[in-house]
Design an enzyme around this catalytic site. Sequence first.
Site, mmCIF file in Angstrom:
data_model
loop_
_atom_site.group_PDB
_atom_site.id
_atom_site.type_symbol
_atom_site.label_atom_id
_atom_site.label_comp_id
_atom_site.label_asym_id
_atom_site.label_seq_id
_atom_site.Cartn_x
_atom_site.Cartn_y
_atom_site.Cartn_z
ATOM 1 N N HIS A 113 0.435 1.431 -1.885
ATOM 2 C CA HIS A 113 -0.271 0.677 -2.922
ATOM 3 C C HIS A 113 -0.137 1.347 -4.289
ATOM 4 O O HIS A 113 0.073 0.663 -5.297
ATOM 5 C CB HIS A 113 -1.748 0.530 -2.559
ATOM 6 C CG HIS A 113 -1.973 -0.249 -1.304
ATOM 7 N ND1 HIS A 113 -3.211 -0.378 -0.709
ATOM 8 C CD2 HIS A 113 -1.111 -0.934 -0.496
ATOM 9 C CE1 HIS A 113 -3.099 -1.104 0.394
ATOM 10 N NE2 HIS A 113 -1.839 -1.456 0.539
ATOM 11 N N HIS A 118 0.033 -9.795 -0.120
ATOM 12 C CA HIS A 118 -0.125 -8.362 0.147
ATOM 13 C C HIS A 118 1.134 -7.780 0.775
ATOM 14 O O HIS A 118 1.504 -6.640 0.472
ATOM 15 C CB HIS A 118 -1.323 -8.082 1.046
ATOM 16 C CG HIS A 118 -1.547 -6.615 1.222
ATOM 17 N ND1 HIS A 118 -2.163 -5.831 0.264
ATOM 18 C CD2 HIS A 118 -1.173 -5.766 2.213
ATOM 19 C CE1 HIS A 118 -2.164 -4.570 0.664
ATOM 20 N NE2 HIS A 118 -1.568 -4.506 1.842
ATOM 21 N N HIS A 178 6.558 -1.738 6.793
ATOM 22 C CA HIS A 178 6.989 -0.540 6.071
ATOM 23 C C HIS A 178 8.267 0.063 6.650
ATOM 24 O O HIS A 178 9.197 0.402 5.922
ATOM 25 C CB HIS A 178 5.882 0.513 6.097
ATOM 26 C CG HIS A 178 4.589 0.043 5.516
ATOM 27 N ND1 HIS A 178 4.460 -0.358 4.210
ATOM 28 C CD2 HIS A 178 3.353 -0.096 6.072
ATOM 29 C CE1 HIS A 178 3.208 -0.709 3.971
ATOM 30 N NE2 HIS A 178 2.526 -0.568 5.091
#
Length: 304
Positions: free
Chosen positions: A77, A234, A261
Site C-alpha cells: 500500500h 483494491h 502479489h
Amino acid sequence: MQTTIKDIVHFQGTGLHAGRPARLSVHPAPAHHGIWFRRTDLVGNTMIPARHDAVETSPLCTLLVNEAGVSVSTVEHIMAALSGCGILNAIVEIDGPEVPILDGSAADFVRKFLATGVRRLDAPVHAIEVLRRVHVQDGLASATLTPADELEIDFSIDFADAAIGRQHKVLRLSNGTFVRELCDSRTFCRQSDVDAMHAAGKALGGSLSNAVVVDGSRVVNPEGFRHTDEAVRHKMLDALGDLALAGAPILGRYTGVRAGHAMTNKLLRALFADPLAYRIRTLSAADCRLLPGAGLERDVFAHL
C-alpha cells in the site's frame, strides 16, 4: 525530473498480520536512490531495497528481505502511494517488521504525501519500457505485460461471494488517476477466511476499521463499500504497489486475471529475465506528464 518528498512524513498504526503497533516515517532521498526501507529497531544491516528481487514468497502480503535476513512486510500500500504520488526516491524508516495497515487502503499515505508535497531533483527520470509481451500463469490466475505509451492496469476478479462476484476495470494511471480512482479502496476478505486466519493466529490486527469483510451476499461492515467495485479497485492498488518494485516507472499495460502479489512478482522476474522484452528509457518532460502522480495538486483531491 526525478522526485522525492519535500519533508519527513510520519505515520503510526497497527500491523495487519502481527497486530503490533508500528511507527513509520518517510524521508527525502537524493536522485538515483530509489525507495529503501530501514528497520530502526535493529542494528547492523537494516536497509532493505524496495525491489522485486528482494521479495520472498508470502501468502497474504508483499514481503521484502535483505541479504542479512532483515525483513519488512505489507509494503504494497505504501509503495502504491509513493508511485501514485510520483515519489521516486525516499527512505522509509519503520520500527518493526510490518507496515501499519491504517484504514486498509493507501488514502492516509496519499493524503499526507500530497499535503507535504514533492520536490524535483536535478536528474532525469529513467523508465522501464515494455517492448514485447511477457506472460505468467498459474491455473486460472495470470498476469501479463504488453507495450503501451503509459502505465495501464486491466484487472479482472471472480469471487463466489455474491457481494463481490465478477468485477473488471481498466485504467490509465496518468493524470492523477490513482489518487482519484484507487487510493481509498480497502483490502477485503471473506468472513470464513477471517475465522480461519484468527484460528491460526494470523491477521491479529485486522478489524472492520481496516478491511472490508463479506459473507456471501452480505457486506459485514455497516458502512458497506466505498465503491460498488471497491474489490477490483483494491486489487489494482495492490498491483501498482507490486509493480513499483520494478525500481523505476513502467511504461506498459499490466493485465491481471485473479492475480495476487506472488503472480505480479513472478511477472516482473520474467520481464527482467528477458533482455529483449524491455529497455531503459530516459524520459522527456512530455513523457513524464504520463507518469502516475504527474501534476497532482493537493486542493484538487480535497475529498481525501
